[in-house]
Scaffold this motif. Structure first.
Motif, PDB file in Angstrom:
ATOM      1  N   LEU A 194      32.316  33.136  28.496  1.00 36.43           N
ATOM      2  CA  LEU A 194      32.239  33.470  27.062  1.00 36.43           C
ATOM      3  C   LEU A 194      31.373  32.603  26.368  1.00 36.43           C
ATOM      4  CD1 LEU A 194      33.361  35.267  24.839  1.00 36.43           C
ATOM      5  CD2 LEU A 194      35.461  33.766  24.850  1.00 36.43           C
ATOM      6  N   GLN A 195      31.471  31.088  26.633  1.00 40.04           N
ATOM      7  CA  GLN A 195      30.677  30.339  26.131  1.00 40.04           C
ATOM      8  C   GLN A 195      29.331  30.614  26.309  1.00 40.04           C
ATOM      9  OE1 GLN A 195      30.492  26.102  28.014  1.00 40.04           O
ATOM     10  NE2 GLN A 195      30.851  25.386  25.969  1.00 40.04           N
ATOM     11  N   GLU A 196      28.946  30.810  27.172  1.00 40.25           N
ATOM     12  CA  GLU A 196      27.318  31.152  27.649  1.00 40.25           C
ATOM     13  C   GLU A 196      26.920  32.393  26.639  1.00 40.25           C
ATOM     14  OE1 GLU A 196      24.573  32.828  31.247  1.00 40.25           O
ATOM     15  OE2 GLU A 196      26.514  31.914  31.716  1.00 40.25           O
ATOM     16  N   ASP A 197      27.768  33.253  26.488  1.00 35.07           N
ATOM     17  CA  ASP A 197      27.326  34.525  25.708  1.00 35.07           C
ATOM     18  C   ASP A 197      27.345  34.220  23.982  1.00 35.07           C
ATOM     19  OD1 ASP A 197      26.585  35.850  27.898  1.00 35.07           O
ATOM     20  OD2 ASP A 197      28.383  37.421  27.415  1.00 35.07           O
ATOM     21  N   VAL A 198      28.673  33.324  23.525  1.00 32.94           N
ATOM     22  CA  VAL A 198      28.738  33.016  22.263  1.00 32.94           C
ATOM     23  C   VAL A 198      27.241  32.128  21.927  1.00 32.94           C
ATOM     24  CG1 VAL A 198      29.906  31.314  20.792  1.00 32.94           C
ATOM     25  CG2 VAL A 198      31.184  33.170  22.093  1.00 32.94           C
ATOM     26  N   ASP A 199      26.947  31.220  22.815  1.00 30.68           N
ATOM     27  CA  ASP A 199      25.959  30.175  22.579  1.00 30.68           C
ATOM     28  C   ASP A 199      24.574  31.073  22.557  1.00 30.68           C
ATOM     29  OD1 ASP A 199      27.871  28.188  22.541  1.00 30.68           O
ATOM     30  OD2 ASP A 199      26.849  27.096  24.282  1.00 30.68           O
ATOM     31  N   ARG A 200      24.210  31.814  23.619  1.00 27.44           N
ATOM     32  CA  ARG A 200      23.386  32.872  23.131  1.00 27.44           C
ATOM     33  C   ARG A 200      23.185  33.622  22.167  1.00 27.44           C
ATOM     34  NH1 ARG A 200      22.129  38.138  26.997  1.00 27.44           N
ATOM     35  NH2 ARG A 200      20.178  38.545  26.591  1.00 27.44           N
ATOM     36  N   LEU A 201      24.172  34.229  21.585  1.00 29.52           N
ATOM     37  CA  LEU A 201      24.060  34.724  20.174  1.00 29.52           C
ATOM     38  C   LEU A 201      23.779  33.989  19.233  1.00 29.52           C
ATOM     39  CD1 LEU A 201      24.326  37.186  18.613  1.00 29.52           C
ATOM     40  CD2 LEU A 201      26.849  37.181  18.749  1.00 29.52           C
ATOM     41  N   ALA A 202      24.501  32.544  19.304  1.00 30.16           N
ATOM     42  CA  ALA A 202      24.206  31.660  18.221  1.00 30.16           C
ATOM     43  C   ALA A 202      22.649  31.264  18.319  1.00 30.16           C
ATOM     44  CB  ALA A 202      25.146  30.654  18.320  1.00 30.16           C
ATOM     45  N   ARG A 203      22.328  31.169  19.149  1.00 33.56           N
ATOM     46  CA  ARG A 203      20.961  30.786  19.261  1.00 33.56           C
ATOM     47  C   ARG A 203      19.919  31.821  18.637  1.00 33.56           C
ATOM     48  NH1 ARG A 203      19.076  30.058  24.219  1.00 33.56           N
ATOM     49  NH2 ARG A 203      21.011  30.403  25.335  1.00 33.56           N
ATOM     50  N   ALA A 204      20.230  33.137  19.109  1.00 33.98           N
ATOM     51  CA  ALA A 204      19.517  34.058  18.733  1.00 33.98           C
ATOM     52  C   ALA A 204      19.567  34.421  17.253  1.00 33.98           C
ATOM     53  CB  ALA A 204      20.008  35.276  19.316  1.00 33.98           C
ATOM     54  N   LEU A 205      20.761  34.209  16.694  1.00 37.97           N
ATOM     55  CA  LEU A 205      20.913  34.231  15.261  1.00 37.97           C
ATOM     56  C   LEU A 205      20.046  33.200  14.404  1.00 37.97           C
ATOM     57  CD1 LEU A 205      24.824  34.944  15.088  1.00 37.97           C
ATOM     58  CD2 LEU A 205      22.874  36.620  14.169  1.00 37.97           C
ATOM     59  N   MET A 206      20.159  31.916  14.983  1.00 35.48           N
ATOM     60  CA  MET A 206      19.286  30.860  14.336  1.00 35.48           C
ATOM     61  C   MET A 206      17.779  31.283  14.570  1.00 35.48           C
ATOM     62  SD  MET A 206      21.079  27.426  16.151  1.00 35.48           S
ATOM     63  CE  MET A 206      19.627  26.360  15.722  1.00 35.48           C
ATOM     64  N   ALA A 207      17.226  31.944  15.615  1.00 37.51           N
ATOM     65  CA  ALA A 207      15.862  32.354  15.822  1.00 37.51           C
ATOM     66  C   ALA A 207      15.402  33.454  14.910  1.00 37.51           C
ATOM     67  CB  ALA A 207      15.680  32.651  17.148  1.00 37.51           C
ATOM     68  N   HIS A 222      16.086  37.158  21.510  1.00 42.85           N
ATOM     69  CA  HIS A 222      15.386  35.904  20.699  1.00 42.85           C
ATOM     70  C   HIS A 222      15.984  34.536  20.924  1.00 42.85           C
ATOM     71  CE1 HIS A 222      12.959  38.298  17.877  1.00 42.85           C
ATOM     72  NE2 HIS A 222      13.613  39.193  17.659  1.00 42.85           N
ATOM     73  N   ALA A 223      17.016  34.701  21.790  1.00 42.80           N
ATOM     74  CA  ALA A 223      17.887  33.443  21.930  1.00 42.80           C
ATOM     75  C   ALA A 223      16.815  32.401  22.747  1.00 42.80           C
ATOM     76  CB  ALA A 223      19.128  33.696  22.809  1.00 42.80           C
ATOM     77  N   ASP A 224      16.042  32.763  23.340  1.00 40.94           N
ATOM     78  CA  ASP A 224      15.246  31.678  23.960  1.00 40.94           C
ATOM     79  C   ASP A 224      14.153  30.987  23.236  1.00 40.94           C
ATOM     80  OD1 ASP A 224      16.569  32.248  26.385  1.00 40.94           O
ATOM     81  OD2 ASP A 224      14.925  33.768  27.074  1.00 40.94           O
ATOM     82  N   ASP A 225      14.131  31.351  21.931  1.00 42.81           N
ATOM     83  CA  ASP A 225      13.125  30.893  21.130  1.00 42.81           C
ATOM     84  C   ASP A 225      13.896  29.341  20.406  1.00 42.81           C
ATOM     85  OD1 ASP A 225      11.336  32.765  21.489  1.00 42.81           O
ATOM     86  OD2 ASP A 225      12.052  34.016  19.704  1.00 42.81           O
ATOM     87  N   VAL A 226      15.164  29.446  20.527  1.00 39.41           N
ATOM     88  CA  VAL A 226      16.057  28.221  20.123  1.00 39.41           C
ATOM     89  C   VAL A 226      16.557  27.465  21.239  1.00 39.41           C
ATOM     90  CG1 VAL A 226      17.850  27.280  18.772  1.00 39.41           C
ATOM     91  CG2 VAL A 226      16.279  29.093  17.971  1.00 39.41           C
ATOM     92  N   SER A 227      16.368  26.172  21.331  1.00 37.62           N
ATOM     93  CA  SER A 227      17.049  25.490  22.640  1.00 37.62           C
ATOM     94  C   SER A 227      18.573  25.333  22.341  1.00 37.62           C
ATOM     95  CB  SER A 227      16.200  24.170  22.954  1.00 37.62           C
ATOM     96  OG  SER A 227      16.575  23.409  21.877  1.00 37.62           O
ATOM     97  N   ALA A 228      19.199  25.018  23.527  1.00 35.55           N
ATOM     98  CA  ALA A 228      20.752  24.643  23.442  1.00 35.55           C
ATOM     99  C   ALA A 228      20.787  23.183  22.868  1.00 35.55           C
ATOM    100  CB  ALA A 228      20.994  24.175  25.032  1.00 35.55           C
ATOM    101  N   GLU A 229      19.635  22.461  22.746  1.00 34.66           N
ATOM    102  CA  GLU A 229      19.788  20.994  22.047  1.00 34.66           C
ATOM    103  C   GLU A 229      19.571  21.388  20.628  1.00 34.66           C
ATOM    104  OE1 GLU A 229      18.648  20.346  26.292  1.00 34.66           O
ATOM    105  OE2 GLU A 229      17.655  21.454  24.486  1.00 34.66           O
ATOM    106  N   GLN A 230      18.869  22.224  20.010  1.00 33.57           N
ATOM    107  CA  GLN A 230      18.897  22.637  18.650  1.00 33.57           C
ATOM    108  C   GLN A 230      20.076  23.251  18.265  1.00 33.57           C
ATOM    109  OE1 GLN A 230      15.138  25.260  19.505  1.00 33.57           O
ATOM    110  NE2 GLN A 230      14.331  24.070  17.602  1.00 33.57           N
TER     111      GLN A 230
END
Length: 546
Positions: free
Chosen positions: A59-72, A171-179
């Motif tokens: 769940l954390q992996e999918d939540v973070d992926r969506l969070a990064r996608a929204l940022m992107a 678009h998730a890959d356009d934003v890093s986990a660090e960002q």
């Protein structure tokens, strides 16, 4: 949990809650990550309709992926992200993803039509809308197309279950986990994180604005009072768009490492019980009408619900006859909650070991770190215990305010006290009885009549399945009582005369309904709250009253 603190004057209707354990001073994202670290391999989410399930790590992996996608795609802290969908896993993912980046999630009622949608999108300034394509009779996509030309601020619409969703996640890959971590670390738990529109009976709804601190703590303490641990599995048939689903359901689970179980997009009694059986749920949620529907299924006895030990009933008071059925089914630790959207939502709750009378006559006692009182609505003075007045609450749970409506906020909150508009009575033990809305109280010939008392009595009639009592205009007494009644299947409709006979000698004469309306269902909000205003309008018109 420590014993409840005592107030200076035990004679007044004023009390404060426990102070242990302490309040959580984290953001929702940080708290969620801490739970994942503790229970990575425990099951976190089950979406029965989609046949999907997640561990906390997944769940954390999918939540973070969506969070990064929204940022992107440009969603930033403070931006309003609307969610317009029935219960589904994407709803939960969006709830936690927006919290991680500090975007304000705006819950949109699944029952809204184009006019209401237009108002909320505009009033909240929603720039991103995540929506179901359709649900039941609602074509969401068509309604969005209808209102969108008039809303230039609505920059993007993502339809769940369509290529839109996959494109967004791409678009998730356009934003890093660090960002993402950097943004998450910069959030404050007092930041606004959620707007929930209250279903006003007059005028447009108001957007109750809630912080991480508001809803994270409320979810946590509701779960504490249900004695949740990582072993619990909570069946959540109540809507996510309301605090009942997303706070008392989701956040109660994720603060304890418990599992969120979504039985269906909308409520279905048979699917709910089948889910309880198949997923071995330990807790079941619902408003009274949901429990009534489940326990009155013709094949109810065929479902194995033996794993259920607790749960929450809220939205309306629990009828004593219904609680008897739950206990007979082995659910001895059911709790009753009371609150409102503006207080995140729960202010009072029963404890799992409360007596039968406390669970049916009251809505429990004050929650941890909260303060409640019963005050005279005219003078504002705290009334003695046993005297009815307006229920008011204060503490961490009180909303930040109504979104961009400081005047409405000032009307509702005074010196930190939220004025609920509900009539309550505090008993000597600090437990509170809610007798109705101030506006629902019936004044018949100078006598104050509280519909709840009459409804409780009508539940004891062997042929009555459910009952609601309202006041209607009367030339002689000012108001007269009307009972809306749902009959048990296979029984003859009750008449006003036979109801009077049943009540005679049991209720004071002025509490006996003059009119009876036999109905198949009551008008309700999506959260299961009875719309008594609508019932009054219908009855007044039908009977030609003025």
């Amino acid at each position: 949990m420590s014993a409840p603190a005592q107030t200076a004057s035990e004679t007044l209707s004023h009390t404060v809650g426990e102070t242990e354990p302490p309040l959580i001073e984290q953001t929702i994202g940080d708290n969620f990550d801490a739970t994942v670290a503790r229970f990575p391999d425990r099951e976190a989410l089950v979406d029965v309709a989609q046949g999907r399930r997640w561990t906390y790590a997944q769940l954390q992996e999918d939540v973070d992926r969506l969070a990064r996608a929204l940022m992107a795609v440009g969603v930033a802290k403070g931006d309003r992200v609307g969610i317009w969908a029935p219960n589904c896993s994407e709803w939960t993912l969006t709830q936690y993803a927006t919290a991680k980046i500090g975007a304000i999630l705006v819950n949109i009622n699944p029952a809204y039509r184009a006019h209401e949608l237009h108002y909320v999108l505009g009033q909240a300034g929603i720039s991103t809308l995540i929506s179901a394509k359709e649900f039941k009779s609602s074509n969401y996509a068509a309604m969005i197309d209808e209102v969108r030309p008039d809303l230039p601020g609505l920059e993007r619409v993502i339809l769940i279950g369509t290529p839109d969703w996959d494109e967004l996640l791409g678009h998730a890959d356009d934003v890093s986990a660090e960002q993402l971590a950097q943004v998450q670390a910069g959030l404050d738990n007092n930041d606004a994180i959620n707007i929930q529109y209250t279903s006003g009976t007059t005028g447009f709804p108001k957007g109750a604005t809630l912080s991480h601190r508001n809803i994270l703590n409320n979810g946590f303490f509701v779960g504490e009072l249900c004695d949740y641990t990582e072993q619990d599995r909570v069946c959540i048939p109540v809507p996510f768009y309301h605090c009942f689903g997303m706070v008392m359901g989701n956040l109660a689970c994720t603060t304890h490492g418990a599992c969120m179980v979504i039985p269906a997009p909308g409520f279905d009694p048979a699917i709910t019980l089948q889910t309880v059986q198949d997923e071995k749920c330990t807790s079941l949620y619902g408003v009274p009408t949901m429990f009534i529907a489940e326990w009155n299924l013709p094949d109810f006895a065929d479902y194995d619900i033996s794993t259920v030990r607790t749960g929450i009933m809220a939205g309306s008071p629990c009828p004593a006859e219904l609680m008897k059925k739950l206990i007979a089914s082995g659910i001895e630790e059911m709790t009753i909650c009371y609150g409102m959207t503006e207080t995140s939502p729960v202010s009072t709750q029963n404890r799992t070991d409360d007596t039968f009378e406390q669970k049916t006559r009251t809505v429990g006692r004050v929650g941890p770190h909260l303060e409640i009182r019963i005050a005279d609505p005219a003078t504002g003075e705290v009334v003695p215990r046993g005297v009815p007045g307006e229920f008011q609450t204060k503490g961490y749970s009180v909303m930040l305010g109504y979104w961009q409506q400081p005047d409405k906020t000032a009307e509702a909150i005074e010196d930190g006290w939220m004025h609920t508009g509900d009539i309550g009575i505090m008993h000597d033990d600090g437990y509170v009885e809610i007798t109705g809305r101030i506006k629902d109280m019936v004044i018949r010939g100078g006598e104050n009549v509280y519909p709840r008392e009459i409804e409780e009595f009508l539940y004891t009639h062997p042929d009555i399945l459910d009952a609601q009592v309202i006041g209607v205009p009367d030339a002689k007494y000012g108001e007269e009582l009307c009972a809306w009644i749902r009959m048990r299947p296979g029984t003859e409709p009750i008449t006003a005369e036979s109801l009077r006979e049943f009540c005679s000698g049991q209720l004071a004469h002025y509490k006996i309904p003059r009119y009876v309306e036999i109905v198949d269902e009551f008008p309700m909000t999506v959260t299961g709250k009875i719309r008594k205003v609508e019932m009054r309008e219908v009855t007044t018109k039908k009977l030609g009253l003025t």
